[in-house]
Design a protein around this motif. Structure first.
Motif, short mmCIF file in Angstrom:
data_model
loop_
_atom_site.label_atom_id
_atom_site.label_comp_id
_atom_site.label_asym_id
_atom_site.label_seq_id
_atom_site.Cartn_x
_atom_site.Cartn_y
_atom_site.Cartn_z
N GLU A 30 0.83 -1.20 0.00
CA GLU A 30 0.00 0.00 0.00
C GLU A 30 0.87 1.26 0.00
N ARG A 31 1.88 1.26 0.90
CA ARG A 31 2.78 2.42 0.97
C ARG A 31 3.57 2.58 -0.31
N PHE A 32 3.96 1.44 -0.87
CA PHE A 32 4.79 1.51 -2.07
C PHE A 32 4.00 2.11 -3.23
N SER A 33 2.70 1.83 -3.30
CA SER A 33 1.91 2.36 -4.42
C SER A 33 1.87 3.89 -4.36
N VAL A 34 1.88 4.46 -3.16
CA VAL A 34 1.90 5.92 -3.03
C VAL A 34 3.21 6.47 -3.60
N LEU A 72 -5.60 8.35 -5.93
CA LEU A 72 -6.14 8.74 -7.23
C LEU A 72 -7.38 7.93 -7.57
N SER A 73 -7.42 6.66 -7.10
CA SER A 73 -8.55 5.81 -7.45
C SER A 73 -9.81 6.21 -6.66
N THR A 74 -9.62 6.86 -5.51
CA THR A 74 -10.79 7.28 -4.72
C THR A 74 -11.40 8.55 -5.32
N ASP A 75 -10.56 9.57 -5.47
CA ASP A 75 -11.05 10.83 -6.01
C ASP A 75 -9.94 11.40 -6.88
N PHE A 76 -10.06 11.21 -8.18
CA PHE A 76 -8.95 11.54 -9.07
C PHE A 76 -8.57 13.03 -9.00
N GLY A 77 -9.59 13.88 -9.11
CA GLY A 77 -9.34 15.33 -9.12
C GLY A 77 -8.62 15.80 -7.87
N LEU A 78 -9.16 15.42 -6.72
CA LEU A 78 -8.57 15.82 -5.45
C LEU A 78 -7.18 15.22 -5.28
N GLY A 79 -7.04 13.94 -5.68
CA GLY A 79 -5.76 13.25 -5.59
C GLY A 79 -4.67 14.00 -6.34
N VAL A 80 -5.04 14.48 -7.55
CA VAL A 80 -4.08 15.22 -8.37
C VAL A 80 -3.67 16.51 -7.66
N LEU A 81 -4.65 17.20 -7.08
CA LEU A 81 -4.36 18.45 -6.37
C LEU A 81 -3.34 18.22 -5.25
N TYR A 82 -3.52 17.11 -4.52
CA TYR A 82 -2.61 16.81 -3.43
C TYR A 82 -1.20 16.48 -3.93
N LEU A 83 -1.14 15.94 -5.16
CA LEU A 83 0.17 15.47 -5.65
C LEU A 83 0.99 16.55 -6.37
N ILE A 84 0.32 17.65 -6.79
CA ILE A 84 1.03 18.64 -7.62
C ILE A 84 2.34 19.12 -6.97
N MET A 85 2.26 19.60 -5.75
CA MET A 85 3.46 20.17 -5.12
C MET A 85 4.54 19.13 -4.83
N PRO A 86 4.18 17.96 -4.26
CA PRO A 86 5.23 16.95 -4.06
C PRO A 86 5.92 16.56 -5.37
N VAL A 87 5.11 16.38 -6.43
CA VAL A 87 5.70 15.97 -7.70
C VAL A 87 6.66 17.03 -8.20
N ILE A 88 6.25 18.30 -8.15
CA ILE A 88 7.14 19.36 -8.65
C ILE A 88 8.42 19.41 -7.83
N SER A 89 8.30 19.36 -6.51
CA SER A 89 9.54 19.51 -5.73
C SER A 89 10.46 18.31 -5.93
N VAL A 103 7.90 16.10 4.19
CA VAL A 103 7.45 17.49 4.05
C VAL A 103 5.94 17.54 3.82
N PHE A 104 5.44 16.67 2.93
CA PHE A 104 4.03 16.75 2.56
C PHE A 104 3.17 15.72 3.30
N SER A 105 3.74 15.07 4.31
CA SER A 105 3.02 14.02 5.06
C SER A 105 2.37 13.00 4.14
N LEU A 106 3.10 12.52 3.14
CA LEU A 106 2.56 11.49 2.26
C LEU A 106 2.86 10.12 2.87
N PRO A 107 1.89 9.20 2.88
CA PRO A 107 2.14 7.89 3.47
C PRO A 107 2.90 6.97 2.52
N GLY A 108 4.12 7.33 2.15
CA GLY A 108 4.90 6.53 1.21
C GLY A 108 5.89 5.63 1.92
#
Lengths: 274, 314
Positions: free
Chosen positions: B93-97, B170-187, B260-265
């Motif tokens: 589960e963590r790895f998928s994040v 992303l599978s739960t709520d794609f739009g919201l999931g993307v919003l959460y990922l924008i900043m971590p992905v850029i950094s 930094v972004f408290s992502l469960p990875g």
């Protein structure tokens, strides 16, 4: 000396060299003089803005930010320098030994190196840090071990190709000892790539130390490093952003200097690029 | 090719075995064991000892190692000491994040860095080249976690355009999931963009000197066609190796960005497990990371043959 002048005659070498020189100057200054005690707390003067008494303001414990940045430069640069020194010394000894004598020792060492490289360096350093315990020299040791494999591989590779060269064979044929041949003929010729790697590594270590501090396992507070200042500021960023902006800018400035100078150095010294 | 893959996987076994041995010993060298940490408040040596026995920590390290290996062979990675959940599902589960994060960051890096590097090289020493090189070296000098914090501060707190910390699948709520990922992905992507742009630029410069490029130009092909059809594949090959290494290390080492972004990875999981002395979870996670490293590098070597057909796999 001539080479250094040639490096400095390149625009990136000159700018990078000046920036790096400035950082070293700041670090040296911070080691001997700071306007205030960098760990001295003053609860009546917390979160002050820039003023004549505190040129860059104060932090959450009322400590003078400028003093902490100066002292932090000293600690960050010393830690990075010592780490590179330990990693390179260890890497050169092991790498040269493996590359020159080969055999079973080489095979075992290379297997361990391979295994170590399968970890991301920062996680390896993190685990080592917990094992060694948080102190300045723990950071040096943990990071040096994490970066040792790259140096070992580089030196071993160069020595492997150099030992087949005629002048090395000639030295052995003349009756020189292996040790003498290694020191006198093999190592000086692998110096170029090694210097380039060391410079780049200095930047990596500076960054890695701040990452470790950020995760709570770098040089422990209250001694300031740019990394742990940033980490400490994290909880106060929303209201007092400069506490995080300033140390971050310092790290970036130093890294930019290292990167620019490193590029010029590589263009000059690394024969593969000529 | 299949025999090559099999051979590579077989030669990876000793490496992974060694990785496990190192991990196993290293984390047991860390002062304080899980039993002590969990029962810290009780302060009763007898209870701690009993807990140790239950967890199998009273046995000598080599014995523990072989018990763990035996369980591993049956696909049993044990149960987390910290959260009591089975290790394997938690890891996946963590790895998928982390995988989502890294995949997006690396894709972004490739899409920006490949054209940028090639354009810089094709206009060597022009203003465009200078600008691209300068931007790359600037990006290389920004610590990614600092960039992350600054993004958070500006877009999350000041402008309030993006959600600050947390993660929605992303599978739960794609739009919201993307919003959460924008900043971590850029950094996470910034450094990779910088590294890849530089690799791509020097790779392209090398290829541009070759005679077949002169030939393609002499045929009257436009510069864009020369670059995309003739130069790209050969210039990309060395960058690919780099990309593989970067990706493998990110999959295990995005710990700082995840913090930094408290992502469960998986990176954050490793950090938390180290602090909690959660041996089973930590062993599982590092095994997974080392395994991913081996597989990603294998994939890169397989792909290498596609970009540079002169390379044959033996």
């Amino acid at each position: 000396m001539k080479r250094l002048l040639r490096i400095l005659s390149r625009p990136n070498g000159l700018i990078g060299g000046l920036m790096l020189g400035f950082v070293l100057l700041i670090a040296a200054t911070g080691a001997v003089y700071t306007p205030y005690d960098p760990t001295g707390q003053d609860y009546l003067a917390r979160f002050e803005g820039a003023s004549a008494t505190h040129l860059l303001g104060t932090d959450m414990f009322g400590r003078d930010l400028l003093s902490r940045l100066l002292a932090g430069a000293g600690v960050s640069v010393t830690v990075s320098f010592l780490t590179v020194l330990v990693a390179v010394t260890g890497g050169v000894i092991i790498g040269a030994f493996c590359g020159y004598w080969r055999g079973w020792f080489d095979r075992i060492v290379m297997m361990v190196i391979e295994a170590l490289m399968a970890f991301p360096g920062i996680l390896l350093a993190l685990a080592l840090m917990v094992a060694i315990g948080p102190n300045k020299y723990g950071v040096v040791l943990a990071l040096a071990l994490a970066y040792l494999p790259s140096v070992t591989r580089l030196v071993r590779g160069t020595v492997l190709s150099l030992r087949e060269k005629e002048y090395v064979e000639a030295s052995v044929a003349l009756g020189n000892s292996t040790f003498y041949t290694l020191i006198r003929h093999v190592l000086p010729n692998s110096l170029g790539p090694l210097i380039v790697l060391s410079t780049t590594m200095f930047g990596w270590v500076l960054l890695a130390e701040s990452s470790l501090s950020f995760l709570g396992l770098g040089v422990p507070p209250p001694a300031p490093t740019w990394g742990n200042m940033l980490a400490e500021a994290r909880g106060y960023l929303m209201r007092f952003p400069w506490l995080g902006i300033l140390p971050g800018l310092c790290i970036s400035f130093a890294l930019l200097g290292v990167n620019l100078f490193g590029d010029a150095l590589r263009d000059e010294l690394d024969p593969r690029n000529n | 090719m299949w025999s090559y893959i099999l051979k590579r996987l077989l030669t990876a076994i000793p490496t992974i075995f060694l990785v496990l041995l190192i991990v196993f010993t290293l984390i047991r060298l860390i002062p304080g064991d899980p039993a002590e940490l969990m029962l810290y408040e009780l302060d009763d040596p007898a209870v701690v000892q009993q807990m140790r026995e239950e967890l199998g920590l009273d046995k000598p390290i080599p014995v523990q190692f072989f018990i763990w290996l035996g369980n591993l062979a049956t696909g049993d990675l044990g149960v987390s000491i910290r959260t009591q959940e089975p290790v394997l599902p938690a890891l996946l589960e963590r790895f998928s994040v982390t995988a989502t994060l890294v995949f997006l960051a690396v894709s972004m890096a490739v899409m920006i860095a490949v054209p940028a590097g090639m354009i810089a090289a094709s206009k060597q020493n022009s203003r465009t080249d200078f600008a691209i090189v300068l931007v790359a070296i600037l990006k290389l000098s920004l610590p990614s976690f600092w960039v992350g914090l600054m993004l958070l501060l500006f877009f999350g707190v000041y402008l309030q355009w993006l959600p600050t910390v947390g993660y929605v699948e992303l599978s739960t709520d794609f739009g919201l999931g993307v919003l959460y990922l924008i900043m971590p992905v850029i950094s996470l992507a910034l450094t990779e963009i910088a590294v890849l742009t530089r690799m791509m630029r020097s790779g392209t410069l090398e290829v541009l000197r070759l005679e077949y490029v002169t030939h393609a130009r002499a045929k009257g092909l436009s510069e864009a066609a020369v670059l995309s059809r003739h130069v790209f594949k050969n210039a990309f090959a060395p960058a690919l190796t780099m990309l593989g290494l970067v990706m493998a290390s990110l999959l295990g080492g995005a710990a700082v960005t995840e913090t930094v972004f408290s992502l469960p990875g998986i990176g954050k999981l490793v950090v938390d497990s180290i602090y909690a002395r959660d041996y089973p979870m930590l062993q599982g996670a590092l095994l997974l990371i080392a395994g991913v490293y081996v597989v990603v590098n294998l994939l890169v070597d397989l792909l290498y043959g596609f970009f540079d057909p002169r390379v044959t796999l033996k």
